[in-house]
Scaffold this active site. Structure first.
Site, PDB file in Angstrom:
ATOM      1  N   SER A 168     -14.439   9.660  21.712  1.00 31.98           N
ATOM      2  CA  SER A 168     -14.406   8.530  22.635  1.00 31.98           C
ATOM      3  C   SER A 168     -15.725   7.777  22.581  1.00 31.98           C
ATOM      4  O   SER A 168     -16.316   7.643  21.512  1.00 31.98           O
ATOM      5  CB  SER A 168     -14.094   8.999  24.056  1.00 31.98           C
ATOM      6  OG  SER A 168     -13.720   7.904  24.851  1.00 31.98           O
ATOM      7  N   ASP A 210     -23.240  13.152  19.433  1.00 34.37           N
ATOM      8  CA  ASP A 210     -23.091  12.653  18.070  1.00 34.37           C
ATOM      9  C   ASP A 210     -22.282  11.365  18.130  1.00 34.37           C
ATOM     10  O   ASP A 210     -21.510  11.132  19.056  1.00 34.37           O
ATOM     11  CB  ASP A 210     -22.350  13.671  17.210  1.00 34.37           C
ATOM     12  CG  ASP A 210     -23.180  14.910  16.924  1.00 34.37           C
ATOM     13  OD1 ASP A 210     -24.283  15.028  17.495  1.00 34.37           O
ATOM     14  OD2 ASP A 210     -22.719  15.775  16.152  1.00 34.37           O
ATOM     15  N   HIS A 249     -24.426  15.516  26.428  1.00 34.91           N
ATOM     16  CA  HIS A 249     -25.530  16.148  27.137  1.00 34.91           C
ATOM     17  C   HIS A 249     -26.323  15.103  27.921  1.00 34.91           C
ATOM     18  O   HIS A 249     -26.104  13.900  27.773  1.00 34.91           O
ATOM     19  CB  HIS A 249     -26.459  16.865  26.148  1.00 34.91           C
ATOM     20  CG  HIS A 249     -25.770  17.921  25.325  1.00 34.91           C
ATOM     21  ND1 HIS A 249     -26.070  19.251  25.433  1.00 34.91           N
ATOM     22  CD2 HIS A 249     -24.805  17.833  24.370  1.00 34.91           C
ATOM     23  CE1 HIS A 249     -25.324  19.953  24.591  1.00 34.91           C
ATOM     24  NE2 HIS A 249     -24.542  19.097  23.925  1.00 34.91           N
TER      25      HIS A 249
END
Length: 409
Positions: A378, A191, A267
């Site tokens: 981050s 995200d 991911h």
């Protein structure tokens, strides 16, 4: 004139000596006595226009420490920066394009002097402190309200389930919350917000529009070791060409910023094989879009973990960039990785190869497979090789979620 009168007085006090050394000795002795007398001066008070004014002794002035001065100047500078950001936002609302105003060398050096690594380690330990059962809901509710967290997507919605802030930051999602797009070759690994994307040209990569960083500085120096996917050192112009292994391909990049309220796991963005890891201990400066517009080569200053390997079109890399309070970067299949550790110093790097005699290919990753996680938020940077007809399905500044399409052929 006062200085010359003082020297004459010293000469009269010391006597007219024919030797220069005697005069210097006399002058140094007088200055020493003068400073000692200043230190012994008491605090005095006098009146001016019916107001009482206190004057500190010279001895008190000698005892001043730089910390309060740094706090005052730092707070004033931070306030000035906030005013500038407010003014820039107002100009953007009017549709005016504002050229980036980059930080000077002294500003970057001042920022880097802040012990962000130590503060981040302290923050990490604080996050692991178990909260009382009665305190969990109000603390997490405040965080949810502040950063707009959608707890309906969480695998566990009950706030009492999370023993500490660290567990809450690294919460898992429901399996159906992020469907992985199978139609596109590259998906978003996390995200976040798209800061920039496009082709890499002239060994420079854009972290935001108009602000760049060096491709070679970001990925690190090349070595001739066989198990490292970087060729021997060559001029800067050929660094990009060496990464592009197939004729007709181009080098592309994409920068994704994870805000504190985002899902903090990342991911695999495609089917690829990870052959090498390079860890850069560094600063932990903020990487929010405002800082990315202000500090050139921000990502090169910060601690980061570079994973490199190959996909079906050639070179592929994913870099997890650390930030303030994000000293912890975890790669699930790499147990030897320890980020923000006191054992490593800034300016160094350490390599690890996943190619061994028993495994000559590396670590295979499937698209959408769990790869790692941050503690807080981050940035993820993708740099990869692809044919010239590769198209991004993005807009700069848009919000994106893990599993959505980044681009395809």
């Amino acid at each position: 004139m006062a200085a010359s009168v003082g020297r004459r007085c010293l000469r009269l006090l010391c006597g007219v000596a024919p030797w220069r050394s005697s005069l210097l000795y006399c002058e140094n002795t007088a200055v020493s006595h003068f400073l000692q007398s200043l230190r012994k001066l008491p605090v005095r008070a006098f009146y001016t226009n019916a107001r009482r004014v206190h004057t500190a002794s010279a001895r008190t002035l000698f005892l001043l420490r730089p910390l309060p001065l740094l706090l005052v100047t730092g707070s004033g500078y931070a306030g000035y920066r906030q005013y500038e950001k407010y003014r820039e936002r107002e100009l953007e609302k009017l549709g005016l394009e504002i050229p980036p105003k980059l930080a000077g060398h002294w500003e970057v050096a001042l920022y880097k002097s802040v012990p962000t690594r130590l503060l981040s380690r302290a923050w990490g330990r604080l996050n692991q402190v178990e909260l009382p059962h009665w305190l969990r809901r109000p603390v997490y509710s405040l965080y949810i309200w502040t950063f707009g967290v959608n707890m309906k997507e969480a695998a566990v919605e009950d706030l009492h389930h999370y023993r500490n802030l660290s567990e809450f930051f690294r919460r898992k999602l429901k399996p159906q919350a992020r469907p992985v797009c199978g139609l596109h070759s590259v998906i978003s690994p996390s995200d976040g917000k798209i800061l920039n994307f496009g082709q890499v040209k002239n060994c420079e990569v854009e972290q935001v529009k108009g602000v760049t960083y060096s491709l070679e500085s970001f990925l690190g120096p090349r070595t001739s070791t066989d198990d490292v996917p970087f060729p021997p050192a060559t001029p800067c112009g050929s660094f990009r060409n060496q990464l592009v292994t197939r004729e007709g391909n181009e080098l592309y990049h994409c920068v994704i910023y994870l805000a504190p309220g985002d899902y903090h796991c990342f991911h695999s963005p495609t089917d690829w094989t990870v052959s090498h890891r390079r860890h850069f201990p560094g600063s932990l400066m903020s990487v929010n879009p405002g800082m990315a517009r202000w500090i050139k080569e921000l990502f090169c200053h910060n601690e980061r973990v570079v994973l490199t390997g190959d996909w079906k079109h050639g070179f592929f890399s994913l870099t997890a960039v650390g930030a303030t309070n994000v000293g912890s970067i975890r790669i699930y299949f790499d147990r030897d990785l320890h980020t923000n550790s006191p054992r490593y110093s800034k300016g160094s790097y350490n390599d690890f190869s996943f190619v061994t005699h028993a495994n000559k290919e590396g670590i295979p990753m499937r698209k959408g497979e769990h790869l790692g996680e941050f503690n807080l938020g981050s940035t993820i940077v993708l740099i990869f090789e692809a044919p010239k007809d590769f198209n991004f399905k993005l807009k700069a500044g848009q919000k994106i979620r893990f599993g959505e399409a980044l681009g395809s052929l």
